[in-house]
Motif scaffolding. Structure first.
Motif, PDB file in Angstrom:
ATOM      1  N   GLN A  67      46.308  34.890  43.022  1.00 42.64           N
ATOM      2  CA  GLN A  67      45.472  36.064  43.309  1.00 42.64           C
ATOM      3  C   GLN A  67      46.336  37.299  43.299  1.00 42.64           C
ATOM      4  OE1 GLN A  67      43.166  35.924  46.988  1.00 42.64           O
ATOM      5  NE2 GLN A  67      41.849  37.604  46.276  1.00 42.64           N
ATOM      6  N   ALA A  68      45.832  38.350  42.634  1.00 48.69           N
ATOM      7  CA  ALA A  68      46.541  39.635  42.594  1.00 48.69           C
ATOM      8  C   ALA A  68      45.810  40.618  43.494  1.00 48.69           C
ATOM      9  CB  ALA A  68      46.598  40.167  41.165  1.00 48.69           C
ATOM     10  N   GLU A  69      46.546  41.592  44.001  1.00 47.66           N
ATOM     11  CA  GLU A  69      45.935  42.571  44.907  1.00 47.66           C
ATOM     12  C   GLU A  69      45.044  43.554  44.144  1.00 47.66           C
ATOM     13  OE1 GLU A  69      49.866  41.127  46.490  1.00 47.66           O
ATOM     14  OE2 GLU A  69      49.065  41.785  44.547  1.00 47.66           O
ATOM     15  N   MET A  70      45.418  43.879  42.900  1.00 52.91           N
ATOM     16  CA  MET A  70      44.686  44.900  42.142  1.00 52.91           C
ATOM     17  C   MET A  70      44.854  44.645  40.653  1.00 52.91           C
ATOM     18  SD  MET A  70      43.019  47.625  41.466  1.00 52.91           S
ATOM     19  CE  MET A  70      43.833  48.918  40.537  1.00 52.91           C
ATOM     20  N   CYS A  71      44.042  45.362  39.878  1.00 49.65           N
ATOM     21  CA  CYS A  71      44.064  45.171  38.430  1.00 49.65           C
ATOM     22  C   CYS A  71      43.476  46.425  37.802  1.00 49.65           C
ATOM     23  CB  CYS A  71      43.231  43.935  38.082  1.00 49.65           C
ATOM     24  SG  CYS A  71      43.142  43.628  36.327  1.00 49.65           S
ATOM     25  N   GLY A  72      44.291  47.159  37.043  1.00 51.92           N
ATOM     26  CA  GLY A  72      43.847  48.448  36.521  1.00 51.92           C
ATOM     27  C   GLY A  72      42.819  48.331  35.413  1.00 51.92           C
ATOM     28  N   ASN A  73      43.121  47.538  34.380  1.00 51.14           N
ATOM     29  CA  ASN A  73      42.125  47.357  33.319  1.00 51.14           C
ATOM     30  C   ASN A  73      40.899  46.634  33.890  1.00 51.14           C
ATOM     31  OD1 ASN A  73      43.558  48.502  31.094  1.00 51.14           O
ATOM     32  ND2 ASN A  73      44.874  46.712  31.071  1.00 51.14           N
ATOM     33  N   GLY A  74      41.171  45.742  34.833  1.00 50.48           N
ATOM     34  CA  GLY A  74      40.060  44.981  35.418  1.00 50.48           C
ATOM     35  C   GLY A  74      39.103  45.847  36.207  1.00 50.48           C
ATOM     36  N   ILE A  75      39.618  46.809  36.972  1.00 50.26           N
ATOM     37  CA  ILE A  75      38.715  47.619  37.805  1.00 50.26           C
ATOM     38  C   ILE A  75      37.851  48.546  36.962  1.00 50.26           C
ATOM     39  CG2 ILE A  75      40.316  49.509  38.314  1.00 50.26           C
ATOM     40  CD1 ILE A  75      39.241  49.461  41.217  1.00 50.26           C
ATOM     41  N   GLY A 158      49.822  48.786  43.846  1.00 54.08           N
ATOM     42  CA  GLY A 158      48.880  47.755  44.299  1.00 54.08           C
ATOM     43  C   GLY A 158      49.477  46.387  44.089  1.00 54.08           C
ATOM     44  N   VAL A 159      50.168  46.234  42.954  1.00 58.03           N
ATOM     45  CA  VAL A 159      50.884  44.985  42.639  1.00 58.03           C
ATOM     46  C   VAL A 159      52.301  45.376  42.196  1.00 58.03           C
ATOM     47  CG1 VAL A 159      48.820  43.654  42.022  1.00 58.03           C
ATOM     48  CG2 VAL A 159      49.987  45.008  40.270  1.00 58.03           C
ATOM     49  N   PRO A 160      53.261  44.469  42.345  1.00 60.89           N
ATOM     50  CA  PRO A 160      54.653  44.837  42.013  1.00 60.89           C
ATOM     51  C   PRO A 160      54.876  44.952  40.510  1.00 60.89           C
ATOM     52  CG  PRO A 160      54.540  42.566  42.758  1.00 60.89           C
ATOM     53  CD  PRO A 160      53.187  43.127  42.951  1.00 60.89           C
ATOM     54  N   THR A 191      57.112  39.489  40.037  1.00 62.15           N
ATOM     55  CA  THR A 191      56.801  40.861  39.629  1.00 62.15           C
ATOM     56  C   THR A 191      56.207  40.864  38.229  1.00 62.15           C
ATOM     57  OG1 THR A 191      57.702  43.114  39.315  1.00 62.15           O
ATOM     58  CG2 THR A 191      59.106  41.283  38.614  1.00 62.15           C
ATOM     59  N   ASN A 192      55.402  41.845  37.930  1.00 59.68           N
ATOM     60  CA  ASN A 192      55.004  42.136  36.547  1.00 59.68           C
ATOM     61  C   ASN A 192      56.172  42.872  35.905  1.00 59.68           C
ATOM     62  OD1 ASN A 192      51.915  41.518  36.551  1.00 59.68           O
ATOM     63  ND2 ASN A 192      52.260  42.687  38.418  1.00 59.68           N
ATOM     64  N   VAL A 193      56.373  42.699  34.606  1.00 55.22           N
ATOM     65  CA  VAL A 193      57.539  43.279  33.925  1.00 55.22           C
ATOM     66  C   VAL A 193      57.058  44.125  32.742  1.00 55.22           C
ATOM     67  CG1 VAL A 193      59.808  42.779  32.946  1.00 55.22           C
ATOM     68  CG2 VAL A 193      58.777  41.147  34.523  1.00 55.22           C
ATOM     69  N   TRP A 209      54.809  41.867  30.415  1.00 50.70           N
ATOM     70  CA  TRP A 209      54.775  40.439  30.737  1.00 50.70           C
ATOM     71  C   TRP A 209      54.189  40.362  32.143  1.00 50.70           C
ATOM     72  CZ3 TRP A 209      55.478  35.671  28.631  1.00 50.70           C
ATOM     73  CH2 TRP A 209      55.497  34.604  29.537  1.00 50.70           C
ATOM     74  N   GLU A 210      52.992  39.847  32.279  1.00 50.72           N
ATOM     75  CA  GLU A 210      52.305  39.922  33.567  1.00 50.72           C
ATOM     76  C   GLU A 210      52.599  38.719  34.467  1.00 50.72           C
ATOM     77  OE1 GLU A 210      48.353  41.022  34.205  1.00 50.72           O
ATOM     78  OE2 GLU A 210      48.211  42.208  32.366  1.00 50.72           O
ATOM     79  N   ARG A 211      52.840  39.031  35.724  1.00 49.71           N
ATOM     80  CA  ARG A 211      52.932  37.984  36.755  1.00 49.71           C
ATOM     81  C   ARG A 211      51.668  37.147  36.689  1.00 49.71           C
ATOM     82  NH1 ARG A 211      52.730  39.662  43.120  1.00 49.71           N
ATOM     83  NH2 ARG A 211      50.728  40.530  42.457  1.00 49.71           N
ATOM     84  N   ALA A 218      47.539  44.638  27.261  1.00 48.55           N
ATOM     85  CA  ALA A 218      47.560  45.909  28.005  1.00 48.55           C
ATOM     86  C   ALA A 218      47.611  45.605  29.494  1.00 48.55           C
ATOM     87  CB  ALA A 218      46.316  46.734  27.690  1.00 48.55           C
ATOM     88  N   CYS A 219      48.164  46.535  30.259  1.00 46.61           N
ATOM     89  CA  CYS A 219      48.200  46.375  31.719  1.00 46.61           C
ATOM     90  C   CYS A 219      48.029  47.761  32.350  1.00 46.61           C
ATOM     91  CB  CYS A 219      49.521  45.739  32.159  1.00 46.61           C
ATOM     92  SG  CYS A 219      49.556  45.399  33.930  1.00 46.61           S
ATOM     93  N   GLY A 220      46.944  47.921  33.089  1.00 48.26           N
ATOM     94  CA  GLY A 220      46.623  49.237  33.650  1.00 48.26           C
ATOM     95  C   GLY A 220      47.571  49.636  34.771  1.00 48.26           C
ATOM     96  N   THR A 221      47.764  48.737  35.732  1.00 51.45           N
ATOM     97  CA  THR A 221      48.680  49.063  36.840  1.00 51.45           C
ATOM     98  C   THR A 221      50.109  49.221  36.302  1.00 51.45           C
ATOM     99  OG1 THR A 221      48.816  46.678  37.287  1.00 51.45           O
ATOM    100  CG2 THR A 221      47.349  47.983  38.700  1.00 51.45           C
ATOM    101  N   GLY A 222      50.436  48.424  35.261  1.00 47.15           N
ATOM    102  CA  GLY A 222      51.768  48.524  34.664  1.00 47.15           C
ATOM    103  C   GLY A 222      51.974  49.860  33.971  1.00 47.15           C
TER     104      GLY A 222
HETATM  105  N1  LIG Z   1      46.441  43.366  33.994  1.00 44.31           N
HETATM  106  C1  LIG Z   1      46.301  43.979  35.302  1.00 44.31           C
HETATM  107  C2  LIG Z   1      47.423  43.632  36.238  1.00 44.31           C
HETATM  108  C3  LIG Z   1      47.126  42.388  36.938  1.00 44.31           C
HETATM  109  C4  LIG Z   1      48.229  42.143  37.896  1.00 44.31           C
HETATM  110  C5  LIG Z   1      48.561  40.690  37.959  1.00 44.31           C
HETATM  111  N2  LIG Z   1      49.165  40.213  36.753  1.00 44.31           N
HETATM  112  C6  LIG Z   1      49.500  40.457  39.115  1.00 44.31           C
HETATM  113  O1  LIG Z   1      50.095  41.447  39.597  1.00 44.31           O
HETATM  114  O2  LIG Z   1      49.626  39.323  39.539  1.00 44.31           O
HETATM  115  C7  LIG Z   1      46.161  45.478  35.190  1.00 44.31           C
HETATM  116  O3  LIG Z   1      45.571  45.934  34.209  1.00 44.31           O
HETATM  117  O4  LIG Z   1      46.614  46.183  36.108  1.00 44.31           O
END
Ligand SMILES: N[C@H](CCC[C@H](N)C(=O)O)C(=O)O
Length: 273
Positions: A67-75, A158-160, A191-193, A209-211, A218-222
């Motif tokens: 489980q992740a705390e947040m997700c940028g593309n997801g939200i 929100g996430v590392p 951590t996400n990288v 490279w997502e945790r 793509a990664c929104g929080t990243g």
């Molecule tokens: N793809 C998501 C990040 C998910 C974070 C997840 N991979 C984790 O931190 O465990 C985004 O768009 O922000």
């Protein structure tokens, strides 16, 4: 069980509703439905639940079930989903997440959500060192793997997120070093990288490279963490176009971080629990 599949710039998600608060093993569902051969296929699972502190609650689970705390593309996908499914009939939606309550502003054209602008909240920089490693200068430190040294910054969005500065984005390098950095012992929660190339003062390229999910498109929080790290390390502008594999996000770092971008439906259907 009913599902919808959506994506934000190719970062794809299965969305399910559980407004009746039935007991469901979300982690087990995530590993099943996200599997690209034995399931529907996605980077993660988003769950719609009732909230007693916001308009609606979003839970996010990676494809490995974590489980992740947040997700940028997801939200952004989540906000479009709850609006177009008439679960929340507002253009500005407060979404409860494990990283706090975040505000989503929907740009609606002909009753369809075109783009979504999210207030991602404040990046956390200093506290990271106390969480992970007290003598780490989070904004600028070296990561050594084998005989390779990377310049890095670690930001909590929100996430590392660990930002790695590179001259060129090389997918083979991401696939080799991403999982090694994800699991370094200085990151007890992994951590996400994010591999980041600064194109010019208003453009950066990011591949993540997502945790718990691996290399995603793509990664929104990243993307937000990358803009914060680049800006605090000297990038001139705080309003940056983040170029991803199949599109871009607009990220602005004021005191909070704002991310604006698309969200698309792919399909809907039913799967066997
Ligand atoms: N793809 C998501 C990040 C998910 C974070 C997840 N991979 C984790 O931190 O465990 C985004 O768009 O922000």
């Amino acid at each position: 069980m009913y599902f919808a599949k959506m994506h934000g710039l190719g970062n794809d998600f299965i969305i399910i509703e559980n407004l009746e608060e039935n007991f469901l093993d979300y982690s087990k569902i995530a590993t099943k439905v996200c599997n690209r051969h034995f399931g529907i296929g996605a980077d993660g699972l988003l769950v719609v639940e009732k909230s007693d502190k916001a308009d609606i609650k979003m839970l996010i689970f990676n494809s490995d079930g974590s489980q992740a705390e947040m997700c940028g593309n997801g939200i952004r996908c989540f906000a479009k989903y709850v609006y177009e499914k008439k679960i929340v009939s507002k253009n500005i939606i407060d979404v409860e997440t494990l990283a706090g309550v975040l505000k989503a502003e929907l740009r609606v054209i002909n009753s369809k959500v075109d783009t979504v602008r999210i207030n991602m909240g404040k990046p956390v920089i200093d506290k990271i060192s106390s969480i992970y490693n007290s003598n780490l200068n989070n904004l600028n430190y070296d990561i050594k793997i084998d005989n390779k040294v990377f310049k890095a910054s670690t930001i909590l969005m929100g996430v590392p997120h660990t930002v790695i500065y590179v001259n060129e984005i090389d997918e083979n390098e991401i696939l080799f070093y991403g999982p090694k950095i994800e699991k370094l012992d200085i990151f007890p929660n992994r951590t996400n990288v994010n591999f980041v190339k600064i194109v010019d003062e208003k453009r950066i390229q990011v591949r993540t490279w997502e945790r718990g999910a691996g290399l995603t498109l793509a990664c929104g929080t990243g993307s937000c963490a990358a803009v914060v790290a680049c800006y605090l390390n000297g990038l001139t502008y705080n309003l940056v176009n983040v170029e991803l594999a199949f599109g871009k996000l607009k990220v602005e770092y004021i005191d909070d971080v704002y991310m604006e971008g698309p969200a698309e439906f792919i399909c809907e259907g039913n799967f066997v629990l």
